[in-house]
Design a protein around this motif. Structure first.
Motif, PDB file in Angstrom:
ATOM      1  N   ILE A  44       0.764  -1.219   0.061  1.00 41.17           N
ATOM      2  CA  ILE A  44       0.271   0.151  -0.034  1.00 41.17           C
ATOM      3  C   ILE A  44       0.881   1.258   0.075  1.00 41.17           C
ATOM      4  O   ILE A  44       0.606   2.106  -0.687  1.00 41.17           O
ATOM      5  N   LYS A  45       1.956   1.258   0.558  1.00 40.15           N
ATOM      6  CA  LYS A  45       2.721   2.238   0.849  1.00 40.15           C
ATOM      7  C   LYS A  45       3.298   2.729  -0.558  1.00 40.15           C
ATOM      8  O   LYS A  45       3.390   3.799  -1.094  1.00 40.15           O
ATOM      9  N   LEU A  50       3.679   5.571  -5.550  1.00 39.92           N
ATOM     10  CA  LEU A  50       3.556   5.719  -6.930  1.00 39.92           C
ATOM     11  C   LEU A  50       2.397   6.669  -7.664  1.00 39.92           C
ATOM     12  O   LEU A  50       2.782   7.537  -8.685  1.00 39.92           O
ATOM     13  N   LYS A  51       1.148   6.295  -7.065  1.00 38.55           N
ATOM     14  CA  LYS A  51      -0.095   7.096  -7.600  1.00 38.55           C
ATOM     15  C   LYS A  51       0.084   8.568  -7.155  1.00 38.55           C
ATOM     16  O   LYS A  51      -0.591   9.051  -7.912  1.00 38.55           O
ATOM     17  N   VAL A  57       2.975  13.563   1.875  1.00 39.64           N
ATOM     18  CA  VAL A  57       2.444  12.556   2.866  1.00 39.64           C
ATOM     19  C   VAL A  57       3.645  12.124   3.661  1.00 39.64           C
ATOM     20  O   VAL A  57       4.853  11.759   2.863  1.00 39.64           O
ATOM     21  N   ASP A  58       3.437  11.968   4.997  1.00 48.63           N
ATOM     22  CA  ASP A  58       4.200  11.417   5.926  1.00 48.63           C
ATOM     23  C   ASP A  58       3.795  10.232   6.493  1.00 48.63           C
ATOM     24  O   ASP A  58       2.722  10.120   7.071  1.00 48.63           O
TER      25      ASP A  58
END
Length: 182
Positions: A44-45, A50-51, A57-58
């Protein structure tokens, strides 16, 4: 403007709907920093990197309550976009720290906040464009709110916690459940 998401970082918790909404916020010329506190799989990370590479985002991972308390106190908005929720301890903690919120109307969250008091509610439907647009609009609404309005939301958030979810109130409710007044 810092936005806080606390919990398991997964599709069921509405993370991709939140990221899609923040992409739209970004495209409307508003920059925000998203703080993600909680478990996140490598898959998910990687997908998020990528997207959603234009977003700030942290990934904080699992953090101590002390660090979480600092986050609750330093962020401008808490978001709980869950598709399913029983009883949100995260929402209660956000109220405890007086954080304005945007939450989905899933059954476990619906009764915790009246829309407009110290935040806003939106109908979260799985992968619904309408839900994503509504979430985007509510984030921008809080971003654009005058400081006086945001301060009032913080105060109402904290007082709602004290009235409904403080340790003292929960003790009273629990005792009344066990020993109902007759």
């Amino acid at each position: 403007f810092k936005i806080l998401f606390v919990g398991r970082i997964s599709k069921e918790k509405g993370i991709f709907n939140l990221l899609n909404a923040l992409q739209k916020v970004y495209l409307r010329g508003r920059k925000v920093k998203l703080q993600l506190a909680g478990d996140c799989s490598f898959r998910i990370k990687n997908r998020i990197y990528l997207k959603y590479k234009e977003l700030d985002v942290d990934f904080l991972g699992n953090i101590s309550y002390k660090k979480l308390s600092i986050l609750y106190s330093s962020c401008s908005l808490g978001i709980v976009p869950s598709l399913h929720e029983q009883c949100s301890y995260v929402a209660i903690e956000m109220m405890m720290f007086g954080l304005p919120m945007v939450v989905s109307t899933t059954p476990g969250l619906k009764g915790m906040m009246r829309n407009g008091d110290f935040g806003y509610t939106f109908d979260m439907e799985k992968d619904s464009e309408k839900s994503k647009n509504e979430l985007t609009d509510l984030i921008i609404k809080v971003l654009k709110a005058p400081l006086r309005k945001r301060e009032k939301m913080k105060s109402l958030s904290r007082s709602s916690y004290e009235e409904k979810y403080s340790v003292q109130e929960m003790q009273k409710k629990y005792l009344n459940l066990i020993f109902p007044e007759q």
